[in-house]
Scaffold this motif. Sequence first.
Motif, short mmCIF file in Angstrom:
data_model
loop_
_atom_site.label_atom_id
_atom_site.label_comp_id
_atom_site.label_asym_id
_atom_site.label_seq_id
_atom_site.Cartn_x
_atom_site.Cartn_y
_atom_site.Cartn_z
N LEU A 1 4.56 8.81 -0.12
CA LEU A 1 5.22 9.67 -1.09
C LEU A 1 4.69 11.09 -0.95
O LEU A 1 3.54 11.30 -0.59
N PRO A 2 5.54 12.06 -1.26
CA PRO A 2 5.12 13.46 -1.13
C PRO A 2 4.06 13.82 -2.17
O PRO A 2 3.92 13.15 -3.19
N SER A 3 3.36 14.91 -1.91
CA SER A 3 2.38 15.41 -2.87
C SER A 3 3.12 15.98 -4.08
O SER A 3 4.31 16.31 -3.99
N PRO A 4 2.45 16.10 -5.21
CA PRO A 4 3.11 16.62 -6.41
C PRO A 4 3.66 18.04 -6.26
O PRO A 4 4.60 18.42 -6.94
N ASP A 5 3.09 18.80 -5.33
CA ASP A 5 3.55 20.18 -5.16
C ASP A 5 4.56 20.35 -4.01
O ASP A 5 4.90 21.46 -3.64
N ALA A 6 5.05 19.23 -3.48
CA ALA A 6 6.04 19.30 -2.40
C ALA A 6 7.32 19.98 -2.91
O ALA A 6 7.72 19.79 -4.05
N THR A 7 7.93 20.75 -2.04
CA THR A 7 9.17 21.43 -2.41
C THR A 7 10.36 20.49 -2.21
O THR A 7 10.27 19.49 -1.49
N LEU A 8 11.46 20.85 -2.81
CA LEU A 8 12.69 20.09 -2.66
C LEU A 8 13.07 19.98 -1.19
O LEU A 8 13.43 18.90 -0.72
N ILE B 1 0.85 -1.18 0.00
CA ILE B 1 0.00 0.00 0.00
C ILE B 1 0.89 1.25 0.00
O ILE B 1 1.79 1.37 0.83
N VAL B 2 0.65 2.13 -0.96
CA VAL B 2 1.41 3.37 -1.09
C VAL B 2 0.45 4.54 -0.90
O VAL B 2 -0.63 4.55 -1.49
N ARG B 3 0.84 5.49 -0.08
CA ARG B 3 0.04 6.71 0.09
C ARG B 3 0.76 7.85 -0.60
O ARG B 3 1.95 8.08 -0.39
N ILE B 4 0.01 8.57 -1.43
CA ILE B 4 0.50 9.82 -1.99
C ILE B 4 -0.16 10.92 -1.16
O ILE B 4 -1.39 11.01 -1.12
N MET B 5 0.65 11.69 -0.48
CA MET B 5 0.11 12.70 0.43
C MET B 5 -0.84 13.63 -0.32
O MET B 5 -0.53 14.11 -1.41
N GLY B 6 -2.01 13.83 0.26
CA GLY B 6 -3.01 14.70 -0.33
C GLY B 6 -3.88 14.06 -1.38
O GLY B 6 -4.79 14.69 -1.90
N GLU B 7 -3.59 12.79 -1.74
CA GLU B 7 -4.35 12.13 -2.79
C GLU B 7 -5.06 10.87 -2.33
O GLU B 7 -6.17 10.61 -2.74
N GLY C 1 -0.51 1.24 -10.10
CA GLY C 1 -1.28 0.83 -8.93
C GLY C 1 -2.78 0.88 -9.17
O GLY C 1 -3.27 1.38 -10.18
N THR C 2 -3.49 0.36 -8.20
CA THR C 2 -4.95 0.38 -8.19
C THR C 2 -5.38 1.23 -7.00
O THR C 2 -5.06 0.90 -5.85
N PRO C 3 -6.11 2.33 -7.26
CA PRO C 3 -6.54 3.19 -6.16
C PRO C 3 -7.45 2.43 -5.19
O PRO C 3 -8.30 1.65 -5.60
N LEU C 4 -7.23 2.66 -3.91
CA LEU C 4 -8.13 2.11 -2.89
C LEU C 4 -9.30 3.08 -2.71
O LEU C 4 -9.16 4.28 -2.95
N PRO C 5 -10.44 2.57 -2.28
CA PRO C 5 -11.58 3.47 -2.05
C PRO C 5 -11.21 4.55 -1.03
O PRO C 5 -10.39 4.33 -0.14
N ASP C 6 -11.83 5.72 -1.18
CA ASP C 6 -11.53 6.85 -0.28
C ASP C 6 -11.79 6.52 1.19
O ASP C 6 -11.13 7.06 2.06
N ASP C 7 -12.74 5.61 1.46
CA ASP C 7 -13.05 5.28 2.86
C ASP C 7 -12.17 4.17 3.42
O ASP C 7 -12.25 3.83 4.59
N ALA C 8 -11.28 3.62 2.58
CA ALA C 8 -10.34 2.59 3.05
C ALA C 8 -9.19 3.27 3.79
O ALA C 8 -8.65 4.26 3.33
N LEU C 9 -8.85 2.72 4.94
CA LEU C 9 -7.73 3.26 5.71
C LEU C 9 -6.79 2.11 6.07
O LEU C 9 -6.88 1.55 7.15
N GLU C 10 -5.94 1.76 5.14
CA GLU C 10 -4.98 0.67 5.33
C GLU C 10 -3.64 1.27 5.76
O GLU C 10 -3.31 2.39 5.38
#
Length: 92
Positions: free
Chosen positions: A70-77, A2-8, A55-64
């Motif tokens: 991973l950082p959000s796409p707008d994360a700074t260096l 399971i991979v989390r993209i922050m903010g997504e 990957g396959t997105p997990l449902p929004d209500d899933a909390l695994e």
Amino acid sequence: MIVRIMGEGQVQLDDSHLVELNKLDDELLEEMESGDEAGFRRTLGALLDSVRRLGTPLPDDALEPSELILPSPDATLDEVRQMLGDEGLIPG
């Protein structure tokens, strides 16, 4: 895994994709070390796009429990530097 993209949200990703993701992670580390902001933006985008594509997105209500965050796409260096410490985003 399971991979989390922050903010997504979270994505289920097969371990077989780690080799591909590690290559992008290595590039990202090099760009961070050299301060290459444009390269960092490009590679971070490619890394996140790969996770989304493979990957396959997990449902929004899933909390695994996430094995990778991973950082959000707008994360700074600098924000990503703080996340990493001396290691990459993807365990090698």
